[in-house]
Design an enzyme around this catalytic site. Structure first.
Site, PDB file in Angstrom:
ATOM      1  N   ASP A 124       2.422   0.698  -5.414  1.00  0.00           N
ATOM      2  CA  ASP A 124       1.376   0.457  -6.357  1.00  0.00           C
ATOM      3  C   ASP A 124       1.638  -0.182  -7.679  1.00  0.00           C
ATOM      4  O   ASP A 124       2.125   0.446  -8.283  1.00  0.00           O
ATOM      5  CB  ASP A 124       0.553   1.677  -6.512  1.00  0.00           C
ATOM      6  CG  ASP A 124      -0.928   1.523  -6.980  1.00  0.00           C
ATOM      7  OD1 ASP A 124      -1.820   0.887  -6.462  1.00  0.00           O
ATOM      8  OD2 ASP A 124      -0.859   2.224  -8.159  1.00  0.00           O
ATOM      9  N   GLU A 208      -0.253  -4.298  -2.094  1.00  0.00           N
ATOM     10  CA  GLU A 208      -1.583  -4.634  -2.052  1.00  0.00           C
ATOM     11  C   GLU A 208      -1.543  -5.973  -2.038  1.00  0.00           C
ATOM     12  O   GLU A 208      -0.943  -6.774  -2.912  1.00  0.00           O
ATOM     13  CB  GLU A 208      -2.302  -3.776  -3.239  1.00  0.00           C
ATOM     14  CG  GLU A 208      -2.482  -2.422  -2.924  1.00  0.00           C
ATOM     15  CD  GLU A 208      -3.438  -1.732  -4.253  1.00  0.00           C
ATOM     16  OE1 GLU A 208      -4.007  -1.121  -3.690  1.00  0.00           O
ATOM     17  OE2 GLU A 208      -2.849  -2.253  -5.130  1.00  0.00           O
ATOM     18  N   ASP A 304      -1.301   6.858  -9.223  1.00  0.00           N
ATOM     19  CA  ASP A 304      -0.462   5.641  -8.675  1.00  0.00           C
ATOM     20  C   ASP A 304       0.348   6.171  -7.711  1.00  0.00           C
ATOM     21  O   ASP A 304       0.408   5.417  -6.403  1.00  0.00           O
ATOM     22  CB  ASP A 304       0.138   5.168  -9.867  1.00  0.00           C
ATOM     23  CG  ASP A 304      -0.495   4.577 -10.916  1.00  0.00           C
ATOM     24  OD1 ASP A 304      -1.780   4.194 -10.772  1.00  0.00           O
ATOM     25  OD2 ASP A 304      -0.259   4.756 -11.874  1.00  0.00           O
TER      26      ASP A 304
END
Length: 340
Positions: A124, A208, A304
């Protein structure tokens, strides 16, 4: 006698001009002729490439120094950072932060490494902490000190007051350029160090698929429809760009080829609001920027790290379906009794 532009063209190495035309042709074929834009002379650092290795000679003259002979430039001395390690293909000269660099493209004979077979990890990318993994590893680096940020702001204010085209404005721009170059070098070093560790220790790295350009767009709007919280959005944009999210992903994909790892991108929707323990999704699960507490099961974790666990689960589901797009494939892994 040659004068004007013809004289400048005569001084310029012909191969560099030909390489520029090849780059333009490739860009037009890839992106379309009307979408290609020329790089600004004021904002883009100058660079040019010598594509013919037969006209390039590289020699080492000391422990820290080497020299390269380039067409129409002659011998140029440079700081030797590491051996070439392969057959020379071309050389690129560019200016960055008031400094000139030469980089060599070589054929080292290496191929993409075989899968290393190591465990997967979810990553992340955040604003408070640049990198958080599903295993709980947090990595961050301050690329600009408080003193450098204050000096950069002072130089920006000084630049705004000075007259365009003046010598003092050029000197101020040079100082600001050198300052930004030091900050950019630290960000690049952080991305390379982090990407190398992640791809060496893991066979699958899930990140992501963030649209950073859209995320950092201005919120000022128009005169008829002005935006809201413009200053807050501008501060968030600066914080995102300071962490170098895009550079980290590019470096991850480069390092993965040599370290036997694989990079998978997954949709970023709701990864920060979903509980990694029970799957409950709610905006109230995110107590603060750093704390995640599930309203359903009470699971508590670093926000996170919890998002990184969700990213990893999404990446494993995507690779199990056999493609890289959520909702596109109808294939599923067979049940255990059918597989047996």
């Amino acid at each position: 006698m040659l004068t004007g532009r013809r004289y400048l063209l005569a001084l310029t190495p012909a191969h560099t001009l030909q390489q520029t035309l090849r780059d333009l042709e490739r860009a037009c074929a890839t992106h379309g002729t009307f979408k290609v834009r020329w790089r600004s002379r004021r904002t883009g650092p100058p660079s040019f490439r010598f594509p013919d290795p037969r006209q390039i000679t590289v020699e080492r003259v000391g422990r820290r120094w080497g020299r390269v002979r380039l067409p129409k430039l002659g011998w140029v001395r440079f700081r030797w950072t590491r051996p070439l390690g392969g057959v020379l293909r071309n050389a690129t000269v560019r200016q960055d932060g008031g400094r000139w660099f030469v980089s060599f493209c070589v054929d080292d004979g290496r191929r993409e490494a075989d899968p290393n077979g190591k465990p997967p990890v979810g990553v992340d990318r955040g604003v408070t902490v640049a990198v958080a993994t599903s295993g709980g590893w947090l990595r961050d680096r301050q690329v600009a000190t408080p003193g450098e940020r204050a000096r950069g702001k002072r130089l920006q204010q000084q630049l705004a007051r000075q007259q365009k085209g003046s010598a003092r404005r050029a000197a101020t721009r040079a100082k600001l350029t050198r300052l930004n170059a030091r900050i950019r070098d630290r960000r690049t070093d952080f991305a390379a160090w982090t990407a190398d560790r992640l791809t060496r220790a893991h066979g699958l790295v899930v990140v992501e698929d963030l649209k950073i350009g859209a995320m950092t767009a201005s919120a000022k709007g128009t005169l008829t429809d002005p935006g809201k919280k413009v200053r807050q959005k501008a501060g968030l944009n600066r914080a995102i760009l300071a962490k170098g999210w895009g550079g980290l992903l590019t470096t991850l994909e480069h390092k993965a080829r040599y370290n036997g790892s694989r990079i998978v991108r997954v949709p970023p929707a709701y990864t920060s609001q979903t509980c990694a323990a029970c799957g409950h999704r709610a905006p109230d699960n995110r107590e603060s920027q750093a704390v995640f507490r599930c309203c359903a099961c009470g699971h508590r974790d670093n926000a996170d790290v919890n998002a990184a666990k969700n990213i990893l689960a999404a990446g494993l589901a995507v690779t199990g379906r056999g493609d890289l797009a959520a909702g596109r494939s109808a294939k599923r892994q067979p049940p255990e009794d059918e597989a047996a």
